[in-house]
Motif scaffolding. Sequence first.
Motif, PDB file in Angstrom:
ATOM      1  N   ALA A  90       8.105   5.203   7.737  1.00  0.00           N
ATOM      2  CA  ALA A  90       7.705   4.250   8.775  1.00  0.00           C
ATOM      3  C   ALA A  90       8.927   3.589   9.410  1.00  0.00           C
ATOM      4  O   ALA A  90       8.963   3.391  10.631  1.00  0.00           O
ATOM      5  CB  ALA A  90       6.770   3.193   8.193  1.00  0.00           C
ATOM      6  N   PHE A  91       9.907   3.254   8.599  1.00  0.00           N
ATOM      7  CA  PHE A  91      11.130   2.643   9.129  1.00  0.00           C
ATOM      8  C   PHE A  91      11.869   3.604  10.053  1.00  0.00           C
ATOM      9  O   PHE A  91      12.302   3.223  11.141  1.00  0.00           O
ATOM     10  CB  PHE A  91      12.056   2.204   7.999  1.00  0.00           C
ATOM     11  CG  PHE A  91      11.578   0.998   7.230  1.00  0.00           C
ATOM     12  CD1 PHE A  91      10.673   0.105   7.756  1.00  0.00           C
ATOM     13  CD2 PHE A  91      12.061   0.756   5.953  1.00  0.00           C
ATOM     14  CE1 PHE A  91      10.247  -1.012   7.042  1.00  0.00           C
ATOM     15  CE2 PHE A  91      11.649  -0.347   5.235  1.00  0.00           C
ATOM     16  CZ  PHE A  91      10.741  -1.234   5.774  1.00  0.00           C
ATOM     17  N   ALA A  93      17.240   2.515   6.633  1.00  0.00           N
ATOM     18  CA  ALA A  93      15.986   2.559   5.879  1.00  0.00           C
ATOM     19  C   ALA A  93      16.265   2.451   4.384  1.00  0.00           C
ATOM     20  O   ALA A  93      15.557   1.739   3.669  1.00  0.00           O
ATOM     21  CB  ALA A  93      15.223   3.840   6.199  1.00  0.00           C
ATOM     22  N   ASP A  94      17.301   3.118   3.914  1.00  0.00           N
ATOM     23  CA  ASP A  94      17.657   3.053   2.495  1.00  0.00           C
ATOM     24  C   ASP A  94      18.083   1.645   2.093  1.00  0.00           C
ATOM     25  O   ASP A  94      17.703   1.154   1.028  1.00  0.00           O
ATOM     26  CB  ASP A  94      18.766   4.054   2.168  1.00  0.00           C
ATOM     27  CG  ASP A  94      18.288   5.497   2.237  1.00  0.00           C
ATOM     28  OD1 ASP A  94      17.061   5.740   2.172  1.00  0.00           O
ATOM     29  OD2 ASP A  94      19.147   6.389   2.361  1.00  0.00           O
ATOM     30  N   VAL A  95      18.860   0.987   2.936  1.00  0.00           N
ATOM     31  CA  VAL A  95      19.285  -0.382   2.650  1.00  0.00           C
ATOM     32  C   VAL A  95      18.066  -1.302   2.609  1.00  0.00           C
ATOM     33  O   VAL A  95      17.934  -2.139   1.711  1.00  0.00           O
ATOM     34  CB  VAL A  95      20.315  -0.873   3.689  1.00  0.00           C
ATOM     35  CG1 VAL A  95      20.533  -2.374   3.581  1.00  0.00           C
ATOM     36  CG2 VAL A  95      21.630  -0.138   3.511  1.00  0.00           C
ATOM     37  N   ALA A 153       0.813  -1.207   0.000  1.00  0.00           N
ATOM     38  CA  ALA A 153       0.000   0.000   0.000  1.00  0.00           C
ATOM     39  C   ALA A 153       0.853   1.267   0.000  1.00  0.00           C
ATOM     40  O   ALA A 153       0.512   2.245  -0.668  1.00  0.00           O
ATOM     41  CB  ALA A 153      -0.937   0.003   1.199  1.00  0.00           C
ATOM     42  N   ASP A 154       1.953   1.268   0.750  1.00  0.00           N
ATOM     43  CA  ASP A 154       2.792   2.463   0.858  1.00  0.00           C
ATOM     44  C   ASP A 154       3.815   2.511  -0.264  1.00  0.00           C
ATOM     45  O   ASP A 154       4.369   1.482  -0.655  1.00  0.00           O
ATOM     46  CB  ASP A 154       3.538   2.481   2.197  1.00  0.00           C
ATOM     47  CG  ASP A 154       2.633   2.773   3.376  1.00  0.00           C
ATOM     48  OD1 ASP A 154       1.675   3.555   3.213  1.00  0.00           O
ATOM     49  OD2 ASP A 154       2.887   2.222   4.462  1.00  0.00           O
ATOM     50  N   ASP A 155       4.080   3.717  -0.742  1.00  0.00           N
ATOM     51  CA  ASP A 155       5.186   3.880  -1.685  1.00  0.00           C
ATOM     52  C   ASP A 155       6.492   3.885  -0.894  1.00  0.00           C
ATOM     53  O   ASP A 155       6.487   3.782   0.340  1.00  0.00           O
ATOM     54  CB  ASP A 155       5.026   5.148  -2.531  1.00  0.00           C
ATOM     55  CG  ASP A 155       5.034   6.441  -1.710  1.00  0.00           C
ATOM     56  OD1 ASP A 155       5.346   6.415  -0.503  1.00  0.00           O
ATOM     57  OD2 ASP A 155       4.729   7.489  -2.302  1.00  0.00           O
ATOM     58  N   ASP A 156       7.603   3.973  -1.594  1.00  0.00           N
ATOM     59  CA  ASP A 156       8.902   3.916  -0.915  1.00  0.00           C
ATOM     60  C   ASP A 156       9.064   5.021   0.125  1.00  0.00           C
ATOM     61  O   ASP A 156       9.606   4.786   1.200  1.00  0.00           O
ATOM     62  CB  ASP A 156      10.045   3.971  -1.929  1.00  0.00           C
ATOM     63  CG  ASP A 156      10.244   2.671  -2.681  1.00  0.00           C
ATOM     64  OD1 ASP A 156       9.589   1.664  -2.329  1.00  0.00           O
ATOM     65  OD2 ASP A 156      11.059   2.652  -3.621  1.00  0.00           O
ATOM     66  N   ALA A 157       8.579   6.214  -0.193  1.00  0.00           N
ATOM     67  CA  ALA A 157       8.713   7.329   0.751  1.00  0.00           C
ATOM     68  C   ALA A 157       7.933   7.054   2.034  1.00  0.00           C
ATOM     69  O   ALA A 157       8.425   7.323   3.133  1.00  0.00           O
ATOM     70  CB  ALA A 157       8.245   8.627   0.107  1.00  0.00           C
TER      71      ALA A 157
END
Length: 61
Positions: A36-37, A47-49, A27-31
């Motif tokens: 959330a992370f 979070a990027d990894v 449901a969520d996009d990457d952003a």
Amino acid sequence: MPIDQLLADLPSVLLAFVEDQLSNNEADDDAGLRAAFVAAGLTNAQADVALSQRDAYLLGL
């Protein structure tokens, strides 16, 4: 699936949260997932990894 060292050092509860989100959150996009992370306690780098592995988790690789 091999876990990057930045993620391997996370507490098991937080790592389980990350893996659940990577595997199941469509449901969520990457952003949104990145936010959330970070809100859950990951650093920006962690979070990027995690996000770099999202496609593999969604495909169950």
